[in-house]
Write an enzyme that holds these catalytic residues in place. Sequence first.
Site, short mmCIF file in Angstrom:
data_model
loop_
_atom_site.label_atom_id
_atom_site.label_comp_id
_atom_site.label_asym_id
_atom_site.label_seq_id
_atom_site.Cartn_x
_atom_site.Cartn_y
_atom_site.Cartn_z
CG HIS A 1 6.74 2.01 -11.94
ND1 HIS A 1 5.85 1.19 -12.57
CD2 HIS A 1 7.45 2.83 -12.75
CE1 HIS A 1 5.97 1.53 -13.88
NE2 HIS A 1 6.83 2.55 -13.93
CE LYS B 1 -1.64 6.53 14.68
NZ LYS B 1 -2.29 6.92 13.52
#
Length: 462
Positions: free
Chosen positions: A187, A323
Amino acid sequence: MKFRKEFDSIGSINVPKDKYWGASTQRSKKYFDIGEFLVRPILIKSIAIIKKAAAKVHINEKQILPKVSKAIIKASDEIISGKLNDHFPLKVWQTGSGTQTNMNVNEVIANRAIEILGGKKGTKKPVHPNDHVNKSQSTNDVFPTAMHIAIAIESKKKLLPSLELLNKELKRKVSQFKNIVKVGRTHLQDATPLSLGQEFSGYQSQIEDCIFRIKNALKEIHFLAQGGTAVGTGINSKRGFDKKIIKEIKKITKIPFKPTKNKFSALAAHDEIVNFSGTLNTTAVSLMKIANDIRFLGSGPRAGYGELILPANEPGSSIMPGKVNPTQSEAVTMVCVKVIGNHNGITMAGSHGHFELNVFKPLIAHNILQSIDLLADSTKNFSMYCVRGLKADKNKIQEYLNNSLMLVTALAPYIGYDNSAKIAKKALKNNTTLKEEALKSGLINEKDYNLIVNPKKMIYPA
C-alpha cells in the site's frame, strides 16, 4: 517522371516507369492515401514466401510452365531479401481483407518475373499477376497466412530473444542482491522486510511466465489458413494443395507450420491472434509494474526512495545540471501503454468477423506486428541499459531498515498484536526507535528483543 500504361478490369492507368507495381497498386495509392503508416516489410516478405511456396507446388505439379514458376520464385526471393522494398508504397488503411497489398505483391512479382524472362513490364505476358502469381490463392487466405508467418518470424527472431535477455539480466540481479535485506512496502507503506534479491525474483518470475505464455500461444499461430481460398472451401485450388504449400512454407521459414483444422474459422475469425495479443498485453502489464518499481526505487537521489542507483546513460535535463532520469523505465512504460492499446484494437477488430470473412485484417496485422516490434526493442534496451547496470545503495537501504516500525511484526507472536501496535505507534509519535519503546514497555528484555527482531531472520518462514 516517366510513365507506362498498365491495365486491369477497371481500365488503363499510368504507372511510374521505374516501378514494378501495376494498375491495382496505382489505384490503391490514390484511393487509400490514409495516414503515414506503410504496410510493414515483414508482412510483404511473408506474402512473398507464400507466392514462392505456391510456385514451387505448381512447378512440381506441372500447373505452370517451369520457366514462369522459376521466374516467380526468383522475384519472390528478391522481395524476401528486401531488394525490392521501394516497390511497396501502400498504407495500412485499405480494404479489410488486404486485397490491395496482396495485389501489390502479385504485380511486383509478375513484372519483375516478366523482366527476368526478357519481356516488357505491364504486358502481363508471359507472367500474369492473378493467373500465375496468385494461382490457387485468394487474398482471403493469403493475408491471414501472411499474418501468422510474420508473427511467428518476428517472435522467434526478435521478441523471445529480447525477453530471454531480460530474464537473464533479472536472474543476475536476484543473485547479486540476495543478501541485501530491505524494507518491504505494501500500500506504498512500510511493511515487513525481504531481500532485494527476493523482490527482483518476483520480477524475474513474471518475465519467465510471460515467455512461457507467448511460446504456448505461438503454437496456435503455427496453424495456417492457406488453401481456404475465397470463403474456406478451397475453390480454384487442387485437392491437397493446402498441405503441399504449407510444407513448402515450412521449408522456407524453418518454422513448424501446419494446415488449420478449419479454414472457415481461419478466414472469418482471428482468435489465434487475439489470444496471442493477449499474451503481449499481459507482458506489457508485467513490464509496466517492473519498470515502475525500478524507477520509483531509483528515485532521488536525495528526496526519493534512493534504494537503487540507476545507470547514468545521458544527461537527464536540458536545464538542471547533473540530473539523472529513469529514461529506460519511462520508454518501457510508454511502450506498455501502446501495446495495451493495440490489444484493445485487436480485440475489437477480432470481434468483427462478419459471415465468411473478417475485414479488419490490415489493422490486426499492423497492431500485432507493432506490439511485437516495440516490446522486443524496448525490453532489449531495458535489459542492456538499465537492469544490467543497476546497483543497490546499501547505506540507504540499511538506514530505512533500521528505522522501520514494521519490524515490530516479529514481536507480535510473543507480546501480542495489540501490545506490538502500541509500541509502533509510540515510536512513531515520539520519533524514537522501535527498540527504545519496546524496552520501555517492559514487555520484553534487550536480549530477547535482539534475538527476535532480526531482519535477516524475518525474510523466511520460522
